[in-house]
Structure formats: structure tokens, C-alpha cells
Enzyme design. Structure first.
Site, PDB file in Angstrom:
ATOM      1  N   LEU A   1       0.818  -1.217   0.000  1.00  0.00           N
ATOM      2  CA  LEU A   1       0.000   0.000   0.000  1.00  0.00           C
ATOM      3  C   LEU A   1       0.853   1.268   0.000  1.00  0.00           C
ATOM      4  CD1 LEU A   1      -2.637  -1.309   2.544  1.00  0.00           C
ATOM      5  CD2 LEU A   1      -3.173  -0.491   0.247  1.00  0.00           C
TER       6      LEU A   1
ATOM      7  N   SER B   1      13.794   2.675  11.045  1.00  0.00           N
ATOM      8  CA  SER B   1      12.543   2.124  11.554  1.00  0.00           C
ATOM      9  C   SER B   1      11.673   3.288  11.981  1.00  0.00           C
ATOM     10  CB  SER B   1      12.820   1.235  12.771  1.00  0.00           C
ATOM     11  OG  SER B   1      11.590   0.971  13.428  1.00  0.00           O
ATOM     12  N   VAL B   2      10.354   3.098  11.892  1.00  0.00           N
ATOM     13  CA  VAL B   2       9.438   4.146  12.348  1.00  0.00           C
ATOM     14  C   VAL B   2       9.636   4.448  13.841  1.00  0.00           C
ATOM     15  CG1 VAL B   2       7.595   4.081  10.647  1.00  0.00           C
ATOM     16  CG2 VAL B   2       7.643   2.344  12.432  1.00  0.00           C
TER      17      VAL B   2
ATOM     18  N   ASN C   1       2.028   4.198   7.738  1.00  0.00           N
ATOM     19  CA  ASN C   1       1.579   3.007   7.018  1.00  0.00           C
ATOM     20  C   ASN C   1       2.395   1.759   7.364  1.00  0.00           C
ATOM     21  OD1 ASN C   1       0.470   1.539   4.450  1.00  0.00           O
ATOM     22  ND2 ASN C   1       2.696   1.561   4.185  1.00  0.00           N
TER      23      ASN C   1
ATOM     24  N   SER D   1      -7.258  -1.120  10.910  1.00  0.00           N
ATOM     25  CA  SER D   1      -7.639  -2.353  10.223  1.00  0.00           C
ATOM     26  C   SER D   1      -9.001  -2.805  10.748  1.00  0.00           C
ATOM     27  CB  SER D   1      -6.598  -3.432  10.525  1.00  0.00           C
ATOM     28  OG  SER D   1      -7.095  -4.698  10.171  1.00  0.00           O
TER      29      SER D   1
ATOM     30  N   TYR E   1      -2.173  -7.421  17.032  1.00  0.00           N
ATOM     31  CA  TYR E   1      -2.383  -6.510  15.898  1.00  0.00           C
ATOM     32  C   TYR E   1      -3.677  -5.699  16.091  1.00  0.00           C
ATOM     33  CZ  TYR E   1      -2.938  -5.421  10.840  1.00  0.00           C
ATOM     34  OH  TYR E   1      -3.087  -4.812   9.616  1.00  0.00           O
TER      35      TYR E   1
ATOM     36  N   ALA F   1      -5.163  -4.881  18.868  1.00  0.00           N
ATOM     37  CA  ALA F   1      -4.996  -3.887  19.936  1.00  0.00           C
ATOM     38  C   ALA F   1      -4.228  -2.671  19.412  1.00  0.00           C
ATOM     39  CB  ALA F   1      -4.254  -4.510  21.114  1.00  0.00           C
ATOM     40  N   ALA F   2      -3.153  -2.934  18.654  1.00  0.00           N
ATOM     41  CA  ALA F   2      -2.358  -1.822  18.120  1.00  0.00           C
ATOM     42  C   ALA F   2      -3.180  -1.017  17.122  1.00  0.00           C
ATOM     43  CB  ALA F   2      -1.099  -2.358  17.445  1.00  0.00           C
ATOM     44  N   LYS F   3      -3.942  -1.718  16.286  1.00  0.00           N
ATOM     45  CA  LYS F   3      -4.667  -1.039  15.216  1.00  0.00           C
ATOM     46  C   LYS F   3      -5.793  -0.165  15.752  1.00  0.00           C
ATOM     47  CE  LYS F   3      -2.658  -1.906  11.335  1.00  0.00           C
ATOM     48  NZ  LYS F   3      -1.753  -0.828  10.854  1.00  0.00           N
TER      49      LYS F   3
ATOM     50  N   GLY G   1      -4.621  -6.643  -1.659  1.00  0.00           N
ATOM     51  CA  GLY G   1      -3.712  -7.755  -1.923  1.00  0.00           C
ATOM     52  C   GLY G   1      -2.267  -7.283  -1.877  1.00  0.00           C
TER      53      GLY G   1
HETATM   54  P1  NAD Z   1       3.414  -4.647   3.349  1.00  0.00           P
HETATM   55  O1  NAD Z   1       4.105  -5.678   4.174  1.00  0.00           O
HETATM   56  O2  NAD Z   1       3.510  -4.753   1.870  1.00  0.00           O
HETATM   57  O3  NAD Z   1       3.910  -3.196   3.743  1.00  0.00           O
HETATM   58  C1  NAD Z   1       4.374  -2.840   5.016  1.00  0.00           C
HETATM   59  C2  NAD Z   1       5.700  -2.125   4.836  1.00  0.00           C
HETATM   60  O4  NAD Z   1       6.133  -1.629   6.105  1.00  0.00           O
HETATM   61  C3  NAD Z   1       6.801  -3.070   4.331  1.00  0.00           C
HETATM   62  O5  NAD Z   1       7.373  -2.551   3.154  1.00  0.00           O
HETATM   63  C4  NAD Z   1       7.786  -3.132   5.487  1.00  0.00           C
HETATM   64  O6  NAD Z   1       9.133  -3.254   5.083  1.00  0.00           O
HETATM   65  C5  NAD Z   1       7.538  -1.797   6.183  1.00  0.00           C
HETATM   66  N1  NAD Z   1       7.944  -1.820   7.592  1.00  0.00           N
HETATM   67  C6  NAD Z   1       7.723  -2.801   8.500  1.00  0.00           C
HETATM   68  N2  NAD Z   1       8.252  -2.453   9.688  1.00  0.00           N
HETATM   69  C7  NAD Z   1       8.806  -1.227   9.526  1.00  0.00           C
HETATM   70  C8  NAD Z   1       9.473  -0.333  10.391  1.00  0.00           C
HETATM   71  N3  NAD Z   1       9.706  -0.649  11.680  1.00  0.00           N
HETATM   72  N4  NAD Z   1       9.888   0.846   9.914  1.00  0.00           N
HETATM   73  C9  NAD Z   1       9.687   1.180   8.608  1.00  0.00           C
HETATM   74  N5  NAD Z   1       9.068   0.359   7.736  1.00  0.00           N
HETATM   75  C10 NAD Z   1       8.634  -0.816   8.184  1.00  0.00           C
HETATM   76  O7  NAD Z   1       1.897  -4.664   3.806  1.00  0.00           O
HETATM   77  P2  NAD Z   1       0.664  -3.710   3.412  1.00  0.00           P
HETATM   78  O8  NAD Z   1      -0.506  -4.579   3.283  1.00  0.00           O
HETATM   79  O9  NAD Z   1       1.013  -2.787   2.327  1.00  0.00           O
HETATM   80  O10 NAD Z   1       0.458  -2.908   4.784  1.00  0.00           O
HETATM   81  C11 NAD Z   1       0.506  -1.508   4.903  1.00  0.00           C
HETATM   82  C12 NAD Z   1      -0.292  -1.093   6.136  1.00  0.00           C
HETATM   83  O11 NAD Z   1      -1.679  -1.362   5.928  1.00  0.00           O
HETATM   84  C13 NAD Z   1       0.092  -1.844   7.413  1.00  0.00           C
HETATM   85  O12 NAD Z   1       0.047  -0.962   8.512  1.00  0.00           O
HETATM   86  C14 NAD Z   1      -1.004  -2.883   7.547  1.00  0.00           C
HETATM   87  O13 NAD Z   1      -1.186  -3.304   8.877  1.00  0.00           O
HETATM   88  C15 NAD Z   1      -2.177  -2.098   7.025  1.00  0.00           C
HETATM   89  N6  NAD Z   1      -3.310  -2.912   6.587  1.00  0.00           N
HETATM   90  C16 NAD Z   1      -3.215  -3.649   5.450  1.00  0.00           C
HETATM   91  C17 NAD Z   1      -4.313  -4.404   5.039  1.00  0.00           C
HETATM   92  C18 NAD Z   1      -4.301  -5.186   3.767  1.00  0.00           C
HETATM   93  O14 NAD Z   1      -5.362  -5.748   3.412  1.00  0.00           O
HETATM   94  N7  NAD Z   1      -3.187  -5.273   3.058  1.00  0.00           N
HETATM   95  C19 NAD Z   1      -5.484  -4.421   5.826  1.00  0.00           C
HETATM   96  C20 NAD Z   1      -5.537  -3.664   6.971  1.00  0.00           C
HETATM   97  C21 NAD Z   1      -4.446  -2.893   7.334  1.00  0.00           C
END
Ligand code: NAD
Length: 307
Positions: free
Chosen positions: A21, A75-76, A99, A151, A164, A166-168, A197
């Protein structure tokens, strides 16, 4: 309202933008004139390992398309360093999309301290650290747009995702208060629940849904919420596969079970009035603690009038 939404002169930080995303947000912001900080630690979905490759690739994609971007590999949890990258390269920060995320799914009884802590640290503490570093800058310039990524697992709960979830949902609470504190400075904060996806949902979403729910469908909502024309703040939105919607709270009209001013309420009175207490007919939709308190005050006052 037919003009194109542009972000010329604006600087956007997207955390976790090396894939999924975040990448799609970064590419769209880059194509609409924003200068983008592409943050990504480059680890795996469980939060293990790191690499500069993920962020570098997305920066290259933005640049190849004629946009402006710089990579950050922190890292964030090191939020200040990410914000500093924006200041060092572009001199300002206007937009922050929190994100970055990981998963460490386990059924509740089997969650280890590490599973719990890592997930809280990346999602909740990470978003806090980056937002705390960016917020004063946005407040001073009287402009800022912040996104938190929640989420439906947080909203509804989901088997195997207590850490997850709880954090979300924590992120929603954080967002709501940042929205209140930022509003008079034109710093808005909204929360999204995407479904898409990505590598995070590979093997979780059915294959046909995985292909259909492209990250590119979530990005338009994020860009609109981050545009200066968007007045909304403190909202919770959902986006998936080209569908967009908004959540709100619903509170039943409820019932004052206290019979007279001196009387206490017994558990039996709660039991006997249960149907009325949980009846959503005539329910309210309070949008703030003030509205919530006003409804309570009215209910209690009405009861005093009756007793
Ligand atoms: P993804 O794994 O493709 O993307 C997450 C990115 O975060 C990765 O590129 C990873 O390297 C990076 N990351 C992880 N830890 C990190 C850190 N400490 N510092 C910096 N970067 C870090 O997954 P995604 O689906 O694109 O998820 C993006 C966000 O959307 C996440 O917060 C996820 O929880 C949320 N989300 C996704 C979905 C979904 O359907 N894909 C649903 C609900 C929520």
C-alpha cells in the site's frame, strides 16, 4: 469540483513505502507533484531483517516517472530521523502517512512477549514517534495532513490477531486526539482501514480477491484526505477494490434504571431492562465526548424530572 488534485510544493512522508500500500501512495503522491520521503526498513512481514532495496526501488520508480523522492531506511521507531530526512532534503513536512506495519499472528493464549511488543512497537509506538516529530512543524506552519492506518481486525477483532487488533484500534484513539489537538492549526488527522492484496495478505485473501483488491484502489482515498481542500478530520474510513466508506459510532438511547435520586441500581434491574438497554431503535451517533456527555446529561435530567 472538477480540478485535478495536486500537491505541488508539498512534502509527503510515507512510512513503509517500499512495497504494498505504501508504495502505491508514494507513487501517486509523486505523480501529483509532492516531494516524497519513501521510508522503509526493508524487513520481512514479521519485522525481521532489513534492507535499503525496497525504499530505493520505489524512489527510482518515482524519479523515472518524473517525480521527486528520497529514501529513508530508518525504523518508524526512530521517527525523528525520518522527519529529519524530509527537512534535510526538502525543508518542510506537510503530509505524513503512517503506514508501516508487520504481523506476528498467533492465537491469544500463544502470543509471546516478543509477538506482542514488536507489533505494538512498529504500529502504535512507530506512528506515535513519527507523528510526534512532524506535528510541531505542521502546527507552526498551520498546515498538516496525517493518516493513521488501522484495520478491520482492530474494529471487529480477528482470530489470531489480538496483538495486531490492539495496536490497530490504538491508532484510532491516537488519531482522534491528534485530530482534536491539531484542528485549530489546520492539522488534520484521519484513519483508514484498507483491504488489499499485498505480501501481508498473501495466503489470507482468496486468490481472486487478492488480484482484484489492488493497493492502487486505496491510494485515491489517502490522497484526498491529505489534500488541503479536504476539511474532514477525526474520521475513520474504509477503502477496498474501488469501494470507499466511513465508519461512525452508534450508541443506544439506553435507559436510566435508577428509580429515585437516593436509590442504587441492582444487577437484577439491569438484567430485567436488558432489551431496552441494548435496543438500537432511536440510537444516537455522538461524534465527540461533548456530544456523548450532553446525551447522558439529558437522559439523567429527564429521569430527575420523572422521579
Ligand atoms: P506490506 O508488508 O507490503 O507493507 C508494510 C511495509 O512496512 C513493508 O514494506 C515493510 O518493510 C515496512 N515496515 C515494516 N516495519 C517497519 C518499520 N519498523 N519501519 C519502517 N518500515 C517498516 O503490507 P501492506 O498490506 O502494504 O500494509 C501496509 C499497512 O496497511 C500496514 O500498517 C497494515 O497493517 C495495514 N493494513 C493492510 C491491510 C491489507 O489488506 N493489506 C489491511 C488492513 C491494514
Amino acid at each position: 469540483m472538477s480540478s485535478t488534485l495536486r500537491f505541488d510544493g508539498k512534502v509527503a512522508i510515507i512510512t513503509g513505502a517500499g512495497g504494498g500500500l505504501g508504495r502505491s501512495y508514494a507513487l501517486l503522491f509523486g505523480s501529483r507533484g509532492a516531494k516524497v520521503v519513501v521510508n522503509d526498513l526493508g524487513g520481512d512481514t514479521k519485522g525481521e531483517g532489513k534492507s535499503s532495496r525496497a525504499a530505493d526501488k520505489v524512489v527510482e520508480e518515482i524519479q523515472n516517472a518524473g517525480g521527486i523522492a528520497v529514501a529513508n531506511y530508518n525504523s518508524v521507531e526512530d521517527g525523528e530521523k525520518i522527519v529529519q530526512t524530509a527537512l534535510d532534503n526538502f525543508g518542510r513536512v506537510d503530509i505524513l502517512v503512517n503506514n508501516a506495519g508487520i504481523l506476528r499472528d498467533r492465537s491469544f493464549a500463544r502470543i509471546s512477549d516478543t509477538d506482542w511488543d514488536l507489533v505494538q512497537r512498529v504500529h502504535l509506538r512507530g506512528a506515535f514517534m513519527v507523528t510526534r516529530a512532524a506535528f510541531p512543524i505542521m502546527k507552526k506552519q498551520k498546515y498538516g495532513r496525517i493518516i493513521m492506518t488501522s484495520s478491520t481486525s482492530g474494529v471487529y477483532g480477528n482470530f489470531g490477531q489480538a496483538n495486531y487488533s490492539a495496536a490497530k484500534l490504538g491508532l484510532l484513539g491516537l488519531s482522534n486526539t491528534v485530530a482534536i489537538e491539531g484542528y485549530k492549526y489546520n492539522v488534520h488527522c484521519n484513519t483508514i482501514t484498507p483491504v488489499s492484496g499485498t505480501r501481508m495478505t498473501e495466503g489470507v485473501l482468496p486468490p481472486e480477491m487478492f488480484d482484484e483488491l489492488k493497493p492502487e484502489f486505496v491510494a485515491p482515498l489517502v490522497l484526498w484526505l491529505c489534500h488541503e481542500d479536504c476539511e474532514d478530520s477525526g474520521g475513520l474510513y474504509k477503502a477496498a477494490g474501488g469501494w470507499y466508506g466511513k465508519f461512525r459510532w452508534e450508541l443506544t438511547e439506553g435507559l436510566v434504571c435508577q428509580k429515585s435520586q437516593e436509590a442504587l441500581v441492582t444487577p437484577e434491574e439491569v438484567r430485567d431492562n436488558w432489551e431496552k438497554i441494548i435496543d438500537f431503535k432511536g440510537a444516537h451517533h455522538p461524534a465527540s465526548t461533548y456530544e456523548d456527555s450532553a446525551l447522558l446529561a439529558m437522559a439523567l435530567q429527564g429521569n430527575r424530572g420523572n422521579s
